[in-house]
Design an enzyme around this catalytic site. Structure first.
Site, PDB file in Angstrom:
ATOM      1  N   GLU A 335       0.796  -1.238   0.000  1.00  0.00           N
ATOM      2  CA  GLU A 335       0.000   0.000   0.000  1.00  0.00           C
ATOM      3  C   GLU A 335       0.825   1.283   0.000  1.00  0.00           C
ATOM      4  O   GLU A 335       0.501   2.236   0.694  1.00  0.00           O
ATOM      5  CB  GLU A 335      -0.934   0.005   1.232  1.00  0.00           C
ATOM      6  CG  GLU A 335      -1.894  -1.147   1.257  1.00  0.00           C
ATOM      7  CD  GLU A 335      -2.646  -1.278   2.580  1.00  0.00           C
ATOM      8  OE1 GLU A 335      -3.841  -1.603   2.531  1.00  0.00           O
ATOM      9  OE2 GLU A 335      -2.048  -1.070   3.651  1.00  0.00           O
TER      10      GLU A 335
HETATM   11  C1  TNX Z   1      -4.187  -4.075   4.869  1.00  0.00           C
HETATM   12  S1  TNX Z   1      -2.470  -6.383   4.663  1.00  0.00           S
HETATM   13  C2  TNX Z   1      -2.901  -3.796   5.317  1.00  0.00           C
HETATM   14  C3  TNX Z   1      -2.698  -3.375   6.711  1.00  0.00           C
HETATM   15  C4  TNX Z   1      -3.991  -3.250   7.442  1.00  0.00           C
HETATM   16  C5  TNX Z   1      -4.881  -4.407   7.085  1.00  0.00           C
HETATM   17  C6  TNX Z   1      -6.153  -4.473   7.869  1.00  0.00           C
HETATM   18  C7  TNX Z   1      -1.466  -5.343   4.336  1.00  0.00           C
HETATM   19  C8  TNX Z   1      -0.244  -5.809   3.737  1.00  0.00           C
HETATM   20  N1  TNX Z   1      -1.784  -4.083   4.593  1.00  0.00           N
HETATM   21  O1  TNX Z   1      -1.964  -2.183   6.732  1.00  0.00           O
HETATM   22  O2  TNX Z   1      -3.733  -3.218   8.812  1.00  0.00           O
HETATM   23  O3  TNX Z   1      -5.194  -4.328   5.720  1.00  0.00           O
HETATM   24  O4  TNX Z   1      -6.828  -5.668   7.657  1.00  0.00           O
END
Ligand code: TNX
Length: 532
Positions: A335
């Site tokens: 992300e």
């Molecule tokens: C996505 S999973 C994210 C996290 C969040 C999560 C909550 C991932 C690699 N990144 O930053 O905490 O969703 O479910």
């Protein structure tokens, strides 16, 4: 006369039978059928021989080489409070004729973490070719004993184990969970409890998500403000916290003693607000942002063009690698919405080389497959199959954590007290009823190193919350990683899981009592699984 006498004998026999029978019902129930035991993860093969072994005040715990002494100790300490027996431990070359629980290494068992547990009327032998295998044999034996041994208080019944042989080994080498200690911080004792509980179910990796926008949780001596400033916040504005290097090493050792490898993660180049708030020079603007207490994602990035960014990454990875005996360091990579793709690729390529320089292999969230993944890099599939496939095309292996099945922070149902819903809802059957090899077309067994179930902690404040979301789902995750898919089914598993009620309760676990599971306590259990 003759008939009178035979009536008399018949009468005596009847009285005898009646008293024998009532005498029988007063005795504790005797487990005799090993095949009816309720082990999770389900062992690969069980051969029952219909009798039982008694652990009593003559039982000794024997081990055949020094390497196994800590395991003999671990087993004896597990049994002493419940039995009140001395259970001395002793080293020996050959097993005695009776009264033993003998731990021994042989090369006749080829699977790395495999073991053979042989229970006879005169003694128990656990065979394996590694200490890890012995540890898993001990965990199976633990689950063959009454749940109340977990309470650590003296039992009134004698401890009996059904006889037979269990031959067992895992399907996958990486069987893990992840704990996000950044969104909310959890202290050393909480992490140790998580380690203890995972080890019962033969899991062997704990990934610690040590940094994120909301908090930096590991002391880095060359960059002290990371914890001084970046460690002082968390979601909702609590005081946060961090592990000193000594505390981290203590966690690593505690986990190692339970055959769990810690996989530390520094999430980069996004999810870095805590670091950016600690050191203005890591920002392209040269200005530090405020600490962040919310739950948004995707708004922060390290400055990709600055030299100092790579000095920072190098120092952090160097210090972390020096106190991490495991082969992997996780570099995050998820992300990074405000990092332009060409910068993201450049950064991931460089970060992988830094990890490699410090003698470790990389794990990264599936987005890292946009970059050039190194031959030993692991792509952790959480969101996009196409990213995982891109990694495989480049020769990488995949760690399976698809959010829709394996995320422990997702709510069970719409009325769950805590948890998130962005990936849907994950009831206990959803978390169990899938397989690694069939989840995504194009990803097959040889591409996969194993499974990991992450617990993100935006809504998780304390140990009770951790337990509620992790249990019982993680037992299913453990079984997916251990037991061959062909030997698993939800209908059979849910009964076994239901029979773990007493054990989960004796361990003091605040589990979610899903309505889909036929939870059963031992008094009901005795009727069908224990022969009187
Ligand atoms: C996505 S999973 C994210 C996290 C969040 C999560 C909550 C991932 C690699 N990144 O930053 O905490 O969703 O479910």
């Amino acid at each position: 006369m003759k008939t009178k006498i035979s009536y008399f004998y018949l009468f005596i026999i009847c009285i005898g039978l009646i008293s024998l029978n009532s005498c029988e019902t007063k005795k504790p129930a005797i487990p005799k059928d090993l095949a009816k035991q309720q082990v999770i993860p389900k062992p690969v093969s069980v051969n029952a021989t219909g009798s039982s072994f008694e652990i009593n005040n003559k039982t000794t715990v024997l081990y055949q080489t020094d390497e196994l002494q800590p395991l003999a100790n671990y087993l004896a300490e597990m049994l002493r409070p419940a039995t009140g027996f001395e259970l001395p431990i002793k080293i020996t070359d050959s097993k005695p004729s009776s009264g033993h629980i003998f731990l021994t290494l042989t090369d006749s068992i080829s699977a790395n973490e495999g073991y053979e547990l042989e229970i006879k009327e005169n003694g128990i032998v656990i065979n394996a070719n590694t200490a890890a295998g012995i540890f898993y044999g001990v965990q199976t034996l633990r689950q063959l004993l009454p749940a109340s041994i977990e309470k650590g208080t003296k039992l009134s019944d004698t401890l009996l184990v059904a006889t037979g042989t269990i031959k067992d080994n895992p399907s996958y080498g990486y069987r893990g969970a992840m704990l996000d200690v950044s969104r909310h911080f959890f202290g050393v004792d909480d992490v140790k409890r998580v380690i203890d509980l995972l080890s019962i179910y033969k899991m062997n990796r704990l990934h610690l998500h040590l940094s994120d926008d909301q908090g930096w949780r590991i002391e880095i001596k060359s960059w002290p403000k990371l914890t001084e400033i970046g460690g002082s916040s968390q979601v909702g504005g609590g005081e946060g916290g961090f592990y000193t290097q000594e505390q981290y090493k203590d966690i690593v050792k505690y986990a190692q003693d339970r055959f769990i490898t810690i996989v530390p993660e520094i999430d980069m180049p996004g999810h870095t607000n805590a670091a950016l708030a600690s050191y203005p020079e890591l920002n392209c603007s040269g200005k530090a942002p405020k600490l962040y207490h919310g739950t948004d994602v995707g708004f922060s990035t390290l400055c990709i063009d600055k030299e100092i960014t790579y000095k920072f990454v190098d120092d952090v990875i160097r210090e972390l690698a020096a106190m991490t005996p495991g082969e992997y360091i996780h570099i995050g990579g998820d992300e990074s919405h405000v990092t332009p793709m060409k910068d993201f690729i450049l950064f991931i390529n460089k970060a992988q080389k830094i990890v490699e320089k410090h003698g470790k292999k990389v794990i990264g969230w599936d987005e890292i497959a946009h970059a050039e993944v190194l031959p030993n890099t692991i792509v952790q599939y959480w969101s996009k199959g196409e990213n995982a496939l891109k990694g495989i095309e480049q020769g990488a292996k995949v760690l399976m954590s698809p959010a829709k099945r394996a995320y422990l922070d997702i709510k069970y149902d719409s009325i769950s007290r805590i948890g998130l819903t962005w990936a849907g809802l994950t009831e206990v059957d959803d978390a169990y009823n899938w397989s690694l090899e069939t989840y995504e077309e194009g990803i097959s067994k040889e591409n996969i190193i194993g499974i990991e179930a992450p617990l993100w902690t935006e809504t998780v404040l304390n140990m009770k919350d951790i337990e509620y979301l992790v249990f019982p789902r993680v037992l299913g995750i453990a079984e997916i990683g251990w037991t061959p898919t062909s030997q698993r089914s939800w209908d059979e598993y849910k009964v076994r899981l239901g029979n773990h009620k007493d054990r989960l309760e004796a361990l003091g676990i605040n589990y979610y009592p899903s309505k889909l599971v036929p939870w059963k306590s031992v008094t009901e259990l005795k009727k069908d699984s224990i022969v009187k």
